[in-house]
Design a protein around this motif. Sequence first.
Motif, PDB file in Angstrom:
ATOM      1  N   ASP A 277       1.144  -1.783   0.212  1.00  0.00           N
ATOM      2  CA  ASP A 277      -0.223   0.293   0.145  1.00  0.00           C
ATOM      3  C   ASP A 277       0.981   1.226   0.529  1.00  0.00           C
TER       4      ASP A 277
ATOM      5  N   THR B 110      -0.051   4.031  -0.381  1.00  0.00           N
ATOM      6  CA  THR B 110       0.126   5.547   0.629  1.00  0.00           C
ATOM      7  C   THR B 110       0.589   6.058   1.424  1.00  0.00           C
ATOM      8  N   MET B 111       0.710   4.173   2.513  1.00  0.00           N
ATOM      9  CA  MET B 111       1.252   4.611   3.276  1.00  0.00           C
ATOM     10  C   MET B 111       2.862   5.086   3.824  1.00  0.00           C
TER      11      MET B 111
ATOM     12  N   GLY C  96       0.250   5.500   8.462  1.00  0.00           N
ATOM     13  CA  GLY C  96      -1.625   5.640   7.668  1.00  0.00           C
ATOM     14  C   GLY C  96      -2.700   5.942   8.394  1.00  0.00           C
TER      15      GLY C  96
ATOM     16  N   ASP D 111      -5.826   5.199   9.216  1.00  0.00           N
ATOM     17  CA  ASP D 111      -6.980   4.594   9.933  1.00  0.00           C
ATOM     18  C   ASP D 111      -5.848   3.422  10.689  1.00  0.00           C
TER      19      ASP D 111
ATOM     20  N   GLU E 220      -6.445   0.579  10.922  1.00  0.00           N
ATOM     21  CA  GLU E 220      -7.213  -0.927  10.754  1.00  0.00           C
ATOM     22  C   GLU E 220      -6.672  -0.987   9.624  1.00  0.00           C
ATOM     23  N   SER E 221      -6.519   0.031   8.023  1.00  0.00           N
ATOM     24  CA  SER E 221      -5.355  -0.238   7.100  1.00  0.00           C
ATOM     25  C   SER E 221      -4.041  -0.293   7.126  1.00  0.00           C
ATOM     26  N   VAL E 222      -3.901   0.272   7.788  1.00  0.00           N
ATOM     27  CA  VAL E 222      -2.459   0.390   8.156  1.00  0.00           C
ATOM     28  C   VAL E 222      -1.583  -0.631   8.897  1.00  0.00           C
TER      29      VAL E 222
ATOM     30  N   ARG F 133      -3.953  -3.639   8.760  1.00  0.00           N
ATOM     31  CA  ARG F 133      -4.043  -4.512   7.250  1.00  0.00           C
ATOM     32  C   ARG F 133      -2.537  -4.949   6.502  1.00  0.00           C
ATOM     33  N   ALA F 134      -2.154  -3.737   6.122  1.00  0.00           N
ATOM     34  CA  ALA F 134      -0.805  -3.326   5.099  1.00  0.00           C
ATOM     35  C   ALA F 134       0.066  -4.006   5.832  1.00  0.00           C
TER      36      ALA F 134
ATOM     37  N   GLN G  36       0.155  -6.877   7.723  1.00  0.00           N
ATOM     38  CA  GLN G  36      -0.147  -8.396   7.800  1.00  0.00           C
ATOM     39  C   GLN G  36       0.037  -9.191   7.055  1.00  0.00           C
ATOM     40  N   ARG G  37      -0.257  -8.400   5.088  1.00  0.00           N
ATOM     41  CA  ARG G  37       0.537  -8.754   4.182  1.00  0.00           C
ATOM     42  C   ARG G  37       1.703  -8.825   3.588  1.00  0.00           C
TER      43      ARG G  37
END
Lengths: 223, 329
Positions: free
Chosen positions: B237, B239-240, B253, B255, B257-259, B261-262, B264-265
């Motif tokens: 991601d 955008t981070m 990032g 929020d 959740e998005s941070v 998840r990124a 984790q992936r």
Amino acid sequence: MLALSRLPLLRLARTPRAWLAIGAWLSLSLGFALVLRVRGHEGATDRFLLELYAPIAMPLLAMAITSGASGPEGVRTFVRGVMPFGARGTSAAFATIGFCAVACAIACALAAALGVALDHGSGADLVISLWVGALGGATYAAFFSFGSTFGPKGSGRGIFLVMNWFAANSGTAGSFLSPYAQIRSLFGGARAGDLSQRASSGALIGLFVACTLLTAWRCRRRA
Amino acid sequence: VTDALVLDNVTARVLGADLIGAGLRHERGVLAIVGAPADGAGVLIALAAGAARPSRGRVIVLGGAPDAMLAKIGFVPLAPVLPEALRVRELVDLAAGLRGDATSRTAERLLAFGLEGLADRDTRTLSIPEARAVVACEALTSERTELVLIEEPLARMTPAATAAIPRAIRDAKASVVFSTASPHDARSLAERFAILRKGRLVAAHGPLDTLGLAGPHGVRLIADVADAHALAAAIDDHTMRIGIEPHRVTLEGPDAESVARALQRAIVSSGARVECVRAEPLALEPLQIAASAQATALYEAALARARDAVAPPIPMPGPVPAPIEEGKL
């Protein structure tokens, strides 16, 4: 209460500067008594008690003991020091005044009696000097403790000392605010307004009780 | 169960710092008041200790007025005034006598805070960190205190006491309320928190979870990892914002959740050995801004709901008049 009254005792015992002041006022009064004796003044006992001891040496001796025991910043600050450790303000104030009253009573009675003995006072003079010294000393302890709860850094104590002198000659009502006026009367000097000696004793006791209660009331809260 | 601390619409001003209309209820456990002294954090602690009085509202400590509960309250201010001419050991003994603790434990209590070397020192000779350490030791190791109030528990203390305090707070039987300007200290010591900003309580939440609060610059997660470059390269991601240090990747990032998840992936795809992932607490000001914004949003949502609830009902159409037949007029 007993544990709390150890606090002013330890402060007094461990503060050499307080002993210097106490020693100075004791030396002054005994020195004056000695001078009167050497010069062979007539009525030396009365002169010792009324000209030096009652107006100057006794209040300043009591003030030195009270300041030494409760600290230069006054009883309120002293009491606030123990409140964070679980002490109630009123209990700590009662314990502090209780110790100061006993210490001042003993010191003032002994100083008066020694002065009278040096000047060859009679047995009756000795007895009067002992009990008036004790009663007056205890009253001064409560009086100065109450005074120290006013003003920055306990400066109200000094104001009470000056008021003690001025109020002594301001009639019956004013003399109620002056331990000196009552003590002078009990030592055989000028009356406190229209009060008899018996009434003066009562006034001293009343002043002691009132000042003690008012000090405790002013120390009841931490803020 | 009696609440440890209740503030009921309290307003006060102490040494130029204000507390305005504060309402708070703390049942038990460890509560952090997060805010600088100018935000009123010290004022709140002083009010609870009875060292200051509110100009409006009520302060209830352990079910009563603070002045009536002194034997059950321990108070560690930033500049404590100790009784003069006592040795430290005598002071702890005196406090034990006043509170009803066993005086035989004094040496053990001082040892727990690394203060055994001060036992015979006159209180007049103690520095402020030493005096604070002695007061904190007395308050936190007493078996009779039910509420301990501390200003900045990990600042202006002796190093040994600073090291002992986290454990002492965890093990304390008493509830602990402390003020701090450090969200990091709050997070490491407290179970619950309240945030003060410019004299107002802007948040009073449950467990301190900085993941739930994004500051003006978003949320930041830190991963301690053996191969930082491999993990950073796997972040898909773009955008981070990514920061790389030896054995550490920082990901920022918008929020939580998005941070998360990124990250984790990236961990899964890179196969990197991650030792720890943690959220970096926000600094005080972003935390206050975020909490204020959250409080404002909640308030506006509640206001909108209230407006909807009291909105006048849509007038129902009355009975439809029968069509007028032609020729009847």
